[in-house]
Design an enzyme around this catalytic site. Structure first.
Site, short mmCIF file in Angstrom:
data_model
loop_
_atom_site.label_atom_id
_atom_site.label_comp_id
_atom_site.label_asym_id
_atom_site.label_seq_id
_atom_site.Cartn_x
_atom_site.Cartn_y
_atom_site.Cartn_z
N ALA A 119 0.82 -1.20 0.00
CA ALA A 119 0.00 0.00 0.00
C ALA A 119 0.86 1.25 0.00
O ALA A 119 2.03 1.23 0.39
CB ALA A 119 -0.92 0.01 1.23
N SER A 120 0.27 2.35 -0.44
CA SER A 120 0.90 3.65 -0.45
C SER A 120 2.26 3.58 -1.13
O SER A 120 2.36 3.18 -2.29
CB SER A 120 1.01 4.19 0.99
OG SER A 120 1.05 5.60 0.98
#
Length: 306
Positions: A119-120
């Site tokens: 994620a991110s």
């Protein structure tokens, strides 16, 4: 009697010399074989598929950068698999890692496999692959940027501690944890966050061929499961290492029997991780405290995208 003693002494001397030379020869042979194995020479077996693991919070790592740059000069590298299991980290470190991997992808086939979370900033790194695989339950997305500023003003006030900053211009040393953020400082900080977010959005849009409303819908900071990410175009297929090797074979003719070799980066375990693991059993939180500046990271314990 003296002649016999001399013969015995000479014999012992010869045995000692023979032992010494045998030892030296054995050492040289071991050193030679070790060098061949370490460099992937004759005993290493020619071409291979590299495996680069990106695990945990992403921070600046010059040794990892050098290891990746070395891949560009390695004629035996047939392809590279990036395995990402990371919630993200420093925005600059994630961007640097992404761009260095894209340089490899310009020369060799590169494919990404997502683990439990990518994620991110972890997703930014995953975008370096030409094709992205993930599990249905993989946590991904969280495409956004955070600038966190801790403010100690109230605490200092209660403790009777005063603070004053003399600055040459109004926006110097803004934001500052020792004083309230001014409206001008807040506006400047939001502009900084927005600049980096737009950079992140552009990478996603270019790599995944998503634009307009489709891009807006996936870059608002929310997280997705792997299954949902596939429907929205964030990844290409559900799968893991086996599927990645099968794709390399189909798309580039890289045999699924080709040996895999872990790319050694020599990542050290940081002091903050040791302290975090020992004191609170949360090395991920301790690592996050080491982040400075803009971050692209998803924190599972909060239960929301950042």
């Amino acid at each position: 009697m003296s002649l016999l003693a001399d013969m015995v002494a000479d014999r012992r001397r010869l045995k000692r010399n023979l032992f010494v030379w045998r030892t030296i020869c054995a050492f040289v042979v071991v050193l030679f074989v070790g060098t061949l194995l370490g460099k992937g020479g004759m005993l290493g077996g020619g071409t291979y598929v590299g495996l680069l693991t990106v695990d945990g919070v992403i921070l600046e790592d010059r040794r990892r950068a050098r290891a990746i740059d070395a891949l560009l000069e390695d004629p035996d590298l047939a392809a590279l698999i990036i395995y990402v299991n990371s919630p993200g980290g420093s925005s600059a470190a994630s961007e640097a890692l992404y761009r260095s991997l894209r340089r490899v992808a310009d020369e060799k086939p590169v494919v990404t496999v997502m683990g439990g979370v990518a994620a991110s900033g972890g997703y930014m790194v995953a975008l370096a692959g030409e094709r992205i695989f993930a599990r249905e339950s993989t946590v991904t997305g969280s495409i956004g940027v955070v600038l966190e500023v801790t403010n100690f003003v109230e605490l200092m006030h209660k403790a009777g501690i005063g603070h004053e900053t003399l600055r040459s211009v109004p926006l110097k040393a803004q934001p500052n944890p020792l004083e309230p953020m001014s409206p001008e400082g807040r506006e400047m900080s939001l502009g900084l966050v927005e600049d980096v977010h737009q950079m992140f959005r552009k990478i996603v849009g270019d790599r995944r061929h998503l634009h307009g409303e489709r891009l807006d819908d996936i870059t608002d900071g929310r997280v997705f499961s792997g299954a949902s990410a596939r429907k929205r175009g964030l990844i290409d297929a559900i799968g893991g290492m086996t599927e990645a090797r099968a794709w390399l074979k189909e798309a580039y003719g890289v045999s699924d029997k080709e040996a895999e070799r872990e790319i050694k980066t020599g990542d050290p375990v940081g002091l903050s991780e040791w302290v975090g693991a020992f004191l609170i059993g949360r090395p991920d939180l301790a690592s996050r405290l080491a982040l400075d500046g803009l971050v692209s990271v998803w924190q599972p314990s909060v239960g929301s995208a950042q």
